[in-house]
Design a protein around this motif. Structure first.
Motif, PDB file in Angstrom:
ATOM      1  N   THR A 150       0.847  -1.203   0.000  1.00 39.83           N
ATOM      2  CA  THR A 150       0.000   0.000   0.000  1.00 39.83           C
ATOM      3  C   THR A 150       0.877   1.246   0.000  1.00 39.83           C
ATOM      4  O   THR A 150       1.870   1.308   0.720  1.00 39.83           O
ATOM      5  N   ARG A 151       0.482   2.214  -0.827  1.00 39.88           N
ATOM      6  CA  ARG A 151       1.155   3.515  -0.776  1.00 39.88           C
ATOM      7  C   ARG A 151       0.089   4.590  -0.992  1.00 39.88           C
ATOM      8  O   ARG A 151      -1.050   4.268  -1.357  1.00 39.88           O
ATOM      9  N   THR A 152       0.441   5.832  -0.759  1.00 46.43           N
ATOM     10  CA  THR A 152      -0.524   6.894  -1.050  1.00 46.43           C
ATOM     11  C   THR A 152       0.008   7.750  -2.197  1.00 46.43           C
ATOM     12  O   THR A 152       1.222   7.906  -2.375  1.00 46.43           O
ATOM     13  N   ALA A 153      -0.941   8.280  -2.965  1.00 40.90           N
ATOM     14  CA  ALA A 153      -0.595   9.199  -4.060  1.00 40.90           C
ATOM     15  C   ALA A 153      -1.698  10.242  -4.093  1.00 40.90           C
ATOM     16  O   ALA A 153      -2.828   9.944  -4.499  1.00 40.90           O
ATOM     17  N   GLY A 154      -1.401  11.444  -3.593  1.00 43.24           N
ATOM     18  CA  GLY A 154      -2.431  12.481  -3.493  1.00 43.24           C
ATOM     19  C   GLY A 154      -3.568  11.984  -2.622  1.00 43.24           C
ATOM     20  O   GLY A 154      -3.347  11.460  -1.531  1.00 43.24           O
ATOM     21  N   SER A 155      -4.806  12.066  -3.142  1.00 41.11           N
ATOM     22  CA  SER A 155      -5.966  11.635  -2.359  1.00 41.11           C
ATOM     23  C   SER A 155      -6.226  10.134  -2.493  1.00 41.11           C
ATOM     24  O   SER A 155      -7.205   9.622  -1.963  1.00 41.11           O
TER      25      SER A 155
END
Ligand SMILES: C[S@@+](CC[C@H](N)C(=O)[O-])C[C@H]1O[C@@H](n2cnc3c(N)ncnc32)[C@H](O)[C@@H]1O
Length: 220
Positions: free
Chosen positions: A85-90
Motif C-alpha cells: 500500500t502507498r498513497t498518491a495524493g488523495s
C-alpha cells in the motif's frame, strides 16, 4: 450519483454488476488490439473485476481505479495476493505483481498517473455514470490518456424509461455524441445481452443490446 451511493452498494453487497467469470467479449476481441507484451492497461471504475486478472494473465500491467476500499480489498484477497500500500495524493494505491488499484475518485486522478497506458478496458464503467458524468468521464479520459491509447468499450442499451440507472442506457448515438468528435468508432460486435443479465431482466428490462467498440483518437 454521489460516491456514497457506490460505497453503500459495496457495503450492502448489492453488486449485481459483478461477473463471476471473465468477460467473454473481452477474451474474444481484445487480442485484435495487438498490444505489445508488458504494455499497461487502464481499467476505470474497476470494482473487483476478474478481467483485471485476465489482462494480467495476457502479460499486461494493469492500473485500476475504484472508489470502494471494500472492492479493492476483496479483489486482492479473492486472488490470494498480498498487496503493498502507498498513497498518491488523495488515493490509496494497492499493488501486487502487475496489478495496481488506485482507490479514490477517477475525477481526481493526477494527470501523470496514466502516462504509460497503452489501452483502456471499459466494461460497466461508462454505463455506470449518469449522462452528465459521462461527459466528464469522456473529457477526463481525453485529458489524461496518451493519444495512441485505444479505448475498448463494452456498452449496453435498453428501451427508454425501463430502468432508473445505473446502468444507464448508452446506445451508439450516445457513444458517438461523447467520443465521435475526437475518436473513430469501430463497432466490433453487437448482440442480445438479456439472457446473460438476469439482474436487469428482473428489474424490468425487456430488451438489452450489448456492444463492443474500439475508439481510437483521430489525427489532428
Ligand atoms: C457498475 S460497477 C462496474 C465494476 C467493474 N467495471 C465490473 O465490470 O465489474 C461501477 C464501479 O465503479 C465504481 N465507481 C463509481 N464511481 C466512481 C468514481 N467516480 N471513481 C472511481 N470509481 C467509481 C463503483 O464503486 C463500482 O465498483
Amino acid at each position: 450519483m454521489t460516491p456514497d451511493f457506490w460505497i453503500e452498494r459495496w457495503q450492502k453487497g448489492e453488486i449485481g454488476f459483478h461477473q463471476a467469470a471473465g468477460n467473454d467479449l473481452l477474451a474474444m476481441h481484445w487480442p485484435s488490439l495487438g498490444l505489445a507484451p508488458g504494455s499497461t492497461v487502464f481499467v476505470p471504475l474497476c470494482g473487483k473485476s476478474l478481467d483485471m486478472a485476465w489482462l494480467a494473465g495476457q502479460g499486461h500491467r494493469v492500473i485500476g481505479v475504484e472508489l470502494s476500499p471494500l472492492a479493492v480489498d476483496d479483489f486482492f484477497r479473492e486472488h490470494g495476493l498480498e498487496a503493498e500500500t502507498r498513497t498518491a495524493g488523495s488515493f490509496t494505491v494497492r499493488a501486487a505483481g502487475p496489478i495496481e488499484i488506485w482507490c479514490g475518485d477517477i475525477f481526481e486522478l493526477p494527470g501523470d498517473a496514466l502516462r504509460d497506458v497503452a489501452a483502456v478496458y471499459d466494461r460497466a464503467a461508462l454505463v455506470a455514470l449518469p449522462p452528465s458524468l459521462q461527459v466528464r468521464y469522456a473529457e477526463a479520459l481525453h485529458r489524461v490518456l496518451p493519444r495512441a491509447a485505444p479505448i475498448f468499450l463494452i456498452s449496453l442499451s435498453y428501451p427508454d424509461g425501463q430502468l432508473a440507472g445505473p446502468p444507464f442506457s448508452t446506445p451508439l448515438s450516445a457513444v458517438a455524441a461523447l467520443f465521435g468528435a475526437t475518436h473513430a468508432i469501430d463497432i466490433r460486435e453487437t448482440r442480445d445481452g438479456l439472457e446473460k443479465s438476469p439482474n436487469l431482466r428482473d428489474r424490468g428490462v425487456t430488451a438489452l443490446d450489448e456492444a463492443v467498440y474500439v475508439l481510437r483518437r483521430k489525427a489532428g
